[in-house]
Scaffold this active site. Structure first.
Site, PDB file in Angstrom:
ATOM      1  N   ASP A  60     -13.831  -4.781  -2.308  1.00  0.00           N
ATOM      2  CA  ASP A  60     -13.822  -4.860  -0.848  1.00  0.00           C
ATOM      3  C   ASP A  60     -15.255  -5.146  -0.420  1.00  0.00           C
ATOM      4  O   ASP A  60     -16.171  -4.406  -0.802  1.00  0.00           O
ATOM      5  CB  ASP A  60     -13.393  -3.525  -0.220  1.00  0.00           C
ATOM      6  CG  ASP A  60     -11.976  -3.126  -0.613  1.00  0.00           C
ATOM      7  OD1 ASP A  60     -11.150  -4.031  -0.828  1.00  0.00           O
ATOM      8  OD2 ASP A  60     -11.706  -1.906  -0.699  1.00  0.00           O
ATOM      9  N   ASP A 111       0.864  -1.173   0.000  1.00  0.00           N
ATOM     10  CA  ASP A 111       0.000   0.000   0.000  1.00  0.00           C
ATOM     11  C   ASP A 111       0.905   1.229   0.000  1.00  0.00           C
ATOM     12  O   ASP A 111       1.837   1.317   0.796  1.00  0.00           O
ATOM     13  CB  ASP A 111      -0.892   0.011   1.246  1.00  0.00           C
ATOM     14  CG  ASP A 111      -1.984  -1.048   1.155  1.00  0.00           C
ATOM     15  OD1 ASP A 111      -2.151  -1.642   0.077  1.00  0.00           O
ATOM     16  OD2 ASP A 111      -2.663  -1.284   2.175  1.00  0.00           O
TER      17      ASP A 111
END
Lengths: 194, 250
Positions: free
Chosen positions: B130, B11
């Site tokens: 997600d 990330d």
């Protein structure tokens, strides 16, 4: 040595260029006929769709240019498929260096695209010394070239297919040597030192 | 035989690698290019770089970082975060990215998936989803897990496959950061409903979890972040363990 990468409307040209740079080779990315014909090595990369790509190449007469090259040529991924005579993808007439029809993997049994690292089950030819057998290389494709007399390396996914091909001064890989770790680098090195 | 893939996820925020626990409490864990090269050397099969600030703060795309990553890496990598337009994807492709991943932007504009796959091929686009299991339903969230939508995981995954997605990257928000294992039941269901590869994400804590996600979850690839970043399970150790357990691994 003058190395040229054919510039056209398809994918991973930058990553091929970067892979060559890691091997200390500065390549020209070009669609200029003179530069391509004067090069010692020509790389024909490709990610994308057969129909629109062939149309683009034909409009610029790059298809006949590729076929007429006498220096070693390396087609990659879609490049290998376009070097065949015909592709099931969009019923596309291709360059015709390898007298083969490109087929789509059958639906159902396994995931399509065939994506990821798969092994070279059988190898032969200048770019594929015996110790590369069982090496893993990186594939991303939904269409394949069947095993034939020009097959230089074989991989299985649902069925055995041509992971690499060779005929005269034309070489091709269905996998991405520029993304295949150490074995990929070795294959590129062997191509440059032909 | 096609090998199962192990994918460290990096990330990125402000050009640095970070990993959030449940998408919060972000901790800095290193330079993205260096860390990526280390993972490639260790045997990672692929890498994913997600610009986690891009979506909700509209940050500029990280094309320059992508170019530096592409110069270094000899394995494939996917980049995502803030890809709202075909032009964003094209910029990343020309910088050397092998695939782009879209998440919230695809939910807001599903035709973006058609346009990117139409322009650059199905193999170039990963749709990241997600989702959270709540009230007997996997609800799709956007904006880094902040905002629930009215979409449901399985129908959304089928829709984006239809629109040309080359892969699905599914993160279970219930499992992410817990280190209690992947959402194997949902993954298995997803894998059976789809004809494209599924990447499992969220919940890796032990080596056993990876055996589970490939055998029970039928995942084609497994993604994790902190266990790799903090060296809790080094990639070579994990791959040896999987080989011993008869998982096909490079």
């Amino acid at each position: 040595m003058k190395v040229a990468i054919i510039k056209y409307n398809a994918g991973n040209i930058r990553s091929v260029d970067h892979a060559l740079k890691r091997l200390g080779v500065e390549a020209a990315i070009t669609d200029d006929p003179g530069t391509l014909m004067g090069a010692d090595r020509v790389i024909f990369p490709g990610v994308g769709e057969a129909g629109s790509t062939m149309k683009y190449l034909k409009e610029r007469e790059l298809d006949t240019l590729v076929k007429g090259l006498t220096a070693p040529v390396l087609g990659i991924c879609l490049g290998q498929q376009l070097m065949c005579s015909w592709s099931e993808e969009g019923d596309t007439s291709c360059i015709g260096i390898f007298d083969q029809a490109v087929r789509r993997f059958p639906e159902g049994e396994l995931k399509v695209p065939h994506m990821g690292w798969n092994s070279l089950d059988r190898v032969n030819g200048e770019l594929f010394p015996a110790y590369l057998k069982d090496s893993y290389v990186y594939f991303v494709h939904s269409y394949y070239v069947p095993v034939c007399e020009d097959t230089a390396a074989e991989t299985s996914y649902m069925l055995p297919f041509s992971a690499a091909m060779q005929k005269d001064n034309f070489y091709a890989t269905q996998f991405h040597p520029e993304k295949s770790g150490d074995p990929g680098e070795l294959i590129l090195k062997l191509f440059l030192s032909l | 035989m096609l090998a199962k893939r192990i994918i460290p996820c990096l990330d990125i925020r402000d050009g640095k690698t970070v990993k959030g626990i449940n998408f919060e409490n972000v901790v800095d864990v290193g330079d993205p290019v260096e860390l990526g090269a280390k993972y490639a050397h260790d045997g990672a099969d692929e890498l994913v770089y997600l610009d986690i600030t891009a979506t909700h703060e509209g940050r500029k795309l990280f094309a320059d970082l992508v170019r530096r990553i592409s110069e270094q890496l000899n394995i494939p990598f996917t980049v995502g975060g803030g890809i709202d337009r075909v032009e964003d994807a094209e910029l990343l492709l020309s910088a050397g990215a092998d695939k782009v991943s879209v998440n919230s932007s695809a939910v807001r504009d599903p035709e973006l998936v058609d346009r990117i796959s139409g322009g650059f091929g199905n193999q170039f686009i990963v749709v990241a989803i997600d989702a959270q299991w709540k009230d007997d339903r996997w609800t799709v969230f956007v904006n880094g897990g902040r905002i629930p939508t009215d979409r449901e995981l399985f129908s959304w995954a089928r829709e984006v496959q239809e629109r040309g997605a080359g892969e699905i990257l599914f993160t279970s928000m219930n499992h992410d950061g817990t280190k209690n294992g992947f959402a194997c039941d949902a993954l298995r269901e997803l894998s059976q409903q789809l004809s494209i590869p599924v990447i499992a994400s969220g919940g890796a804590g032990k080596k056993e979890h990876f055996v589970e996600v490939f055998e029970q979850g039928m995942a084609d690839a497994a993604l994790a972040a902190s266990i790799f970043h903090y060296n809790e399970i080094p990639v070579p150790e994990l791959k040896n363990y999987l080989k011993k357990n008869n998982i096909i691994i490079r």
